[in-house]
Enzyme design. Structure first.
Site, mmCIF file in Angstrom:
data_model
loop_
_atom_site.group_PDB
_atom_site.id
_atom_site.type_symbol
_atom_site.label_atom_id
_atom_site.label_comp_id
_atom_site.label_asym_id
_atom_site.label_seq_id
_atom_site.Cartn_x
_atom_site.Cartn_y
_atom_site.Cartn_z
ATOM 1 N N GLY A 36 0.844 -1.201 0.000
ATOM 2 C CA GLY A 36 0.000 0.000 0.000
ATOM 3 C C GLY A 36 0.877 1.247 0.000
ATOM 4 O O GLY A 36 0.713 2.157 -0.823
ATOM 5 N N HIS A 37 1.838 1.285 0.948
ATOM 6 C CA HIS A 37 2.762 2.424 1.000
ATOM 7 C C HIS A 37 3.549 2.535 -0.310
ATOM 8 O O HIS A 37 3.740 3.626 -0.847
ATOM 9 C CB HIS A 37 3.773 2.244 2.132
ATOM 10 C CG HIS A 37 3.165 2.178 3.504
ATOM 11 N ND1 HIS A 37 3.116 1.024 4.236
ATOM 12 C CD2 HIS A 37 2.589 3.131 4.277
ATOM 13 C CE1 HIS A 37 2.536 1.264 5.406
ATOM 14 N NE2 HIS A 37 2.208 2.530 5.457
ATOM 15 N N LYS A 150 -7.405 3.852 1.652
ATOM 16 C CA LYS A 150 -7.587 2.976 2.817
ATOM 17 C C LYS A 150 -8.075 3.779 4.026
ATOM 18 O O LYS A 150 -8.907 3.321 4.801
ATOM 19 C CB LYS A 150 -6.249 2.292 3.130
ATOM 20 C CG LYS A 150 -6.118 1.654 4.486
ATOM 21 C CD LYS A 150 -6.779 0.323 4.491
ATOM 22 C CE LYS A 150 -6.727 -0.424 5.802
ATOM 23 N NZ LYS A 150 -6.055 0.112 6.917
ATOM 24 N N SER A 186 -2.370 -3.537 5.842
ATOM 25 C CA SER A 186 -2.249 -2.601 6.955
ATOM 26 C C SER A 186 -1.039 -3.008 7.784
ATOM 27 O O SER A 186 -0.757 -4.203 7.936
ATOM 28 C CB SER A 186 -3.508 -2.663 7.838
ATOM 29 O OG SER A 186 -3.236 -2.093 9.102
#
Ligand code: AMP
Length: 283
Positions: A36-37, A150, A186
């Protein structure tokens, strides 16, 4: 990639790049990088001449001391991943650089900070986010700042902040990156046990169930929510909230028409997870 620790060093690096005519992208993070990052960093790499990633576990946005104490930290691993993604500068300041003795200012966005996460984690959460993001924008002066869908409410809060304070930055929002079974990536997922990890997929299933029920013609928010709650309870999960809201104002909707944001927060074991989806009803 160069790691910078002080505000002065970031300012010097950024102003040198600016003098050379470079555009600046900023990706604010709390580290423990996952795809995600990295998706945010890659997007920034595509769009900007210089990419700055901040890595700062911001104590003021944590409402539980245990969550802050146990937040995963591994700067060496993060630095290697950021370098691989083509990041130019990693800004990893000590807490005292961001909050020196005597620090006394809080940036607070009324309205959109108060419901959902704000109601469950406390108002201080988004005050902490708005304050640190304001500081990062002032330190880095990015042309573009990258955030993940998110944290949908965080995006709404930051858009409002930028609008209200005339901040000269474009906010770019990147889609949620998920595991193959739907679980949203996450940093907190590492805390889930094997059985909790399996149960946690119910959050995404609940969002999919909502989309399916809307596509099948259901427009009543209460009925749609019941479908989601059923998907969660069948996995033994009682959500902190499951809400259908307007994406702009976060005001609850009673009837689903056009675009609606569905948001869920739930504890799976001791780990608190959030997820969301944009639900579209085509006329
Ligand atoms: P954090 O380190 O948790 O503060 O996250 C830093 C940024 O990465 C925030 O803008 C998040 O919304 C974003 N992010 C976190 N998880 C995901 C994900 N699964 N997909 C896309 N972006 C994400």
């Amino acid at each position: 990639m160069i790691t910078l620790r002080t505000v002065a060093d970031v300012r010097a690096a950024v102003s040198q790049a600016r003098r050379a005519g470079a555009s600046i992208g900023l990706v604010p993070t709390m580290g423990a990088f996952h795809d995600g990052h990295l998706s945010l960093m890659r997007r920034a790499r595509e769009q900007c001449d210089r990419v700055v990633v901040s890595l700062f576990v911001n104590p003021t946005q944590f409402n539980e001391q245990a969550d802050l104490d146990h937040y995963p930290r591994d700067e060496r691993r993060d630095a290697a991943l950021a370098a691989e993604a083509g990041v130019d500068f990693l800004f990893a300041p000590p807490v005292g650089q961001v909050y020196p003795p005597g620090f006394a200012t809080t940036v607070s966005v009324a309205g959109v900070s108060e419901s959902l996460e704000g109601a469950h984690r406390g108002r201080g959460h988004f005050d902490g986010v708005a304050t640190v993001v304001t500081k990062l924008f002032n330190i880095v002066s990015p042309d573009v700042a990258y955030f993940g869908q998110k944290d949908a409410q965080q995006v709404t809060v930051i858009r409002q902040l930028v609008r209200d304070l005339d901040m000269p930055v474009r906010i770019e929002v990147c889609p949620i990156v998920r595991e193959p079974d739907g679980l949203a990536l996450s940093s907190r997922n590492v805390r889930l046990s094997g059985t909790e990890r399996a149960r946690a997929t119910a959050l995404h299933r609940a969002l999919v169930a909502v989309q399916e029920s809307v596509v099948a013609g259901e427009q009543d928010a209460t009925a749609v929510k019941a479908t989601a709650i059923a998907a969660l309870t069948s996995a033994g999960i009682e959500p902190e909230y499951f809400e259908l809201v307007s994406a702009d104002t976060l005001a609850p909707v009673r009837r689903i028409d056009g675009e609606v944001l569905a948001l869920v927060a739930a504890r799976v074991g001791a780990t608190r997870l959030i997820d969301n989806a944009i639900i579209i009803r085509r006329p």
